[in-house]
Design a protein around this motif. Sequence first.
Motif, PDB file in Angstrom:
ATOM      1  N   THR A  39       0.848  -1.194   0.000  1.00 61.70           N
ATOM      2  CA  THR A  39       0.000   0.000   0.000  1.00 61.70           C
ATOM      3  C   THR A  39       0.882   1.242   0.000  1.00 61.70           C
ATOM      4  O   THR A  39       1.756   1.385   0.855  1.00 61.70           O
ATOM      5  CB  THR A  39      -0.930   0.026   1.212  1.00 61.70           C
ATOM      6  OG1 THR A  39      -1.799  -1.113   1.181  1.00 61.70           O
ATOM      7  CG2 THR A  39      -1.794   1.283   1.194  1.00 61.70           C
ATOM      8  N   LEU A  40       0.652   2.100  -0.972  1.00 57.96           N
ATOM      9  CA  LEU A  40       1.354   3.376  -1.054  1.00 57.96           C
ATOM     10  C   LEU A  40       0.471   4.470  -0.465  1.00 57.96           C
ATOM     11  O   LEU A  40      -0.755   4.439  -0.634  1.00 57.96           O
ATOM     12  CB  LEU A  40       1.687   3.722  -2.507  1.00 57.96           C
ATOM     13  CG  LEU A  40       2.484   2.698  -3.295  1.00 57.96           C
ATOM     14  CD1 LEU A  40       2.742   3.222  -4.719  1.00 57.96           C
ATOM     15  CD2 LEU A  40       3.785   2.364  -2.605  1.00 57.96           C
ATOM     16  N   SER A  41       1.094   5.409   0.215  1.00 55.17           N
ATOM     17  CA  SER A  41       0.368   6.540   0.786  1.00 55.17           C
ATOM     18  C   SER A  41       1.019   7.841   0.349  1.00 55.17           C
ATOM     19  O   SER A  41       2.226   7.892   0.108  1.00 55.17           O
ATOM     20  CB  SER A  41       0.356   6.457   2.316  1.00 55.17           C
ATOM     21  OG  SER A  41      -0.317   5.307   2.759  1.00 55.17           O
ATOM     22  N   CYS A  42       0.200   8.875   0.262  1.00 57.09           N
ATOM     23  CA  CYS A  42       0.695  10.189  -0.153  1.00 57.09           C
ATOM     24  C   CYS A  42      -0.097  11.249   0.600  1.00 57.09           C
ATOM     25  O   CYS A  42      -1.330  11.191   0.649  1.00 57.09           O
ATOM     26  CB  CYS A  42       0.524  10.354  -1.656  1.00 57.09           C
ATOM     27  SG  CYS A  42       1.018  11.964  -2.305  1.00 57.09           S
ATOM     28  N   ALA A  43       0.622  12.193   1.179  1.00 49.94           N
ATOM     29  CA  ALA A  43      -0.016  13.272   1.931  1.00 49.94           C
ATOM     30  C   ALA A  43       0.351  14.610   1.314  1.00 49.94           C
ATOM     31  O   ALA A  43       1.537  14.862   1.047  1.00 49.94           O
ATOM     32  CB  ALA A  43       0.412  13.230   3.388  1.00 49.94           C
ATOM     33  N   ALA A  44      -0.648  15.432   1.096  1.00 53.45           N
ATOM     34  CA  ALA A  44      -0.439  16.762   0.519  1.00 53.45           C
ATOM     35  C   ALA A  44      -0.530  17.818   1.608  1.00 53.45           C
ATOM     36  O   ALA A  44      -1.340  17.706   2.540  1.00 53.45           O
ATOM     37  CB  ALA A  44      -1.480  17.039  -0.559  1.00 53.45           C
ATOM     38  N   SER A  45       0.309  18.834   1.476  1.00 52.48           N
ATOM     39  CA  SER A  45       0.272  19.945   2.420  1.00 52.48           C
ATOM     40  C   SER A  45       0.714  21.214   1.708  1.00 52.48           C
ATOM     41  O   SER A  45       1.247  21.161   0.599  1.00 52.48           O
ATOM     42  CB  SER A  45       1.170  19.664   3.626  1.00 52.48           C
ATOM     43  OG  SER A  45       2.518  19.532   3.230  1.00 52.48           O
TER      44      SER A  45
END
Length: 124
Positions: free
Chosen positions: A19-25
């Motif tokens: 599982t890949l995760s990506c967080a934007a800020s």
Amino acid sequence: QVQLVESGGGSVQPGKSLTLSCAASGNILSIFNMGWHRQTPGKERELVASIAWSGGNTVYADFVKGRFIISSDTAKKTVQLQMNSLKPEDTAVYYCNVVSKIIGPGRPQVMNTWGQGTQVTVSS
């Protein structure tokens, strides 16, 4: 500016899952969609999956339909890519991207921002 932080890449055997995760800020006023692309040496970057922020509509490349699932948490500005039944041909660098409207010194702008990429290797 928008920043993307990706995590979850690695090496697995064929048939396994990642599982890949990506967080934007950053100075994000609104998000239109987030997604994952992948690239192998000598080939163009290709869409894997994307998800619309309003309505949650998803788009999948034919080569991952039925195996990968993209999901999002709009409150946290994150997107995940659950990759099941991985194949050696899924080996690539996976890039997260976000299309968003950002707040700046002038009028809000629409930007397409890319993450730094995370390596996924599928090998026995």
